[in-house]
Design an enzyme around this catalytic site. Sequence first.
Site, mmCIF file in Angstrom:
data_model
loop_
_atom_site.group_PDB
_atom_site.id
_atom_site.type_symbol
_atom_site.label_atom_id
_atom_site.label_comp_id
_atom_site.label_asym_id
_atom_site.label_seq_id
_atom_site.Cartn_x
_atom_site.Cartn_y
_atom_site.Cartn_z
ATOM 1 N N ASN A 9 21.786 59.223 78.731
ATOM 2 C CA ASN A 9 22.453 57.926 79.242
ATOM 3 C C ASN A 9 23.768 57.937 79.187
ATOM 4 O O ASN A 9 24.506 58.170 78.102
ATOM 5 C CB ASN A 9 21.946 57.131 78.196
ATOM 6 C CG ASN A 9 22.268 55.433 78.238
ATOM 7 O OD1 ASN A 9 23.117 55.485 79.520
ATOM 8 N ND2 ASN A 9 22.257 54.701 77.351
ATOM 9 N N GLU A 163 15.522 54.475 68.936
ATOM 10 C CA GLU A 163 16.986 54.365 68.551
ATOM 11 C C GLU A 163 17.341 53.422 67.557
ATOM 12 O O GLU A 163 17.535 52.252 67.682
ATOM 13 C CB GLU A 163 17.582 54.153 69.966
ATOM 14 C CG GLU A 163 17.463 55.093 71.046
ATOM 15 C CD GLU A 163 18.460 54.926 72.114
ATOM 16 O OE1 GLU A 163 18.732 56.251 72.645
ATOM 17 O OE2 GLU A 163 19.451 54.003 72.082
ATOM 18 N N GLY A 169 25.844 57.161 68.339
ATOM 19 C CA GLY A 169 27.292 57.326 68.655
ATOM 20 C C GLY A 169 27.797 57.576 66.974
ATOM 21 O O GLY A 169 29.336 57.738 67.282
ATOM 22 N N SER A 209 22.565 60.275 68.146
ATOM 23 C CA SER A 209 23.288 61.503 67.876
ATOM 24 C C SER A 209 22.486 62.620 67.963
ATOM 25 O O SER A 209 22.926 63.641 67.115
ATOM 26 C CB SER A 209 24.054 61.218 66.242
ATOM 27 O OG SER A 209 24.929 60.007 66.194
#
Length: 250
Positions: A9, A163, A169, A209
Amino acid sequence: MRQKLAAGNWKMNGTAAALAEVDALNSHSSIAAVDVVICPPATLLSRMSERLTHSSIETGGQDCHPAASGAHTGDVSAAMLVDAGAAYVILGHSERREDHGETSALVCAKAGAAMNAGLTAIICVGESETQRDDGTTLTVIEDQLAGSIPDVVTARNLVIAYEPIWAIGTGRVPTLSQIEEVHDFIRTNLITRFGEKTGAATRILYGGSVKPSNAAEIFHVVNVDGALVGGASLKANDFSAIITALAASA
Ligand SMILES: O=C[C@H](O)COP(=O)(O)O
């Protein structure tokens, strides 16, 4: 046997120069062993799809509108994604749920439109850090699954991505047992709702991550069928290392 899937993504990253990363990724032999899809910004989708015409790498959108066409300034329909060469679309990503106030009902409508257009919907679910700390993770996931997935699905047109929002991130990753608990819960939920055949064959990705350094251990967790990768999918070297780890886990 579920075919492993590595989905990249790119979020709101990349202009034409970034297509060189796709060329580099395309030259890696590991891409043939698993399914690979890259979801670039809408502005790059057509060009990337054309570039990958003779590749096993597929492309996808990052969102679509539930309507087929009409007065929806700034939006893109599922049919337009197909026209641009897409085979997949990410729906209900937490960044869209948060930034655009998307509800599970809207995600469900979008998924129905995507499936109707022939796309595979990668529907994202995941808890916030507060919800994790409060012990409501599985309730949150259950509600998101119930509200975001249309009734008529097949194992081919649906992928679930777990997620945890706090892992996106941030460089923070749940423990392997936390990942296993949620993936097992999603598997059971899918089998209960859609039956053994569809529920057992639907792929469940982990996202948040994922890096070359942690991919192998994550991919050995039961019911992890691949990954939805953000930052590490932007560089061919990193994404190919993740794909190699996924292929090795198959
Ligand atoms: O869609 C991808 C996820 O949000 C994960 O992003 P990340 O790999 O940069 O943490």
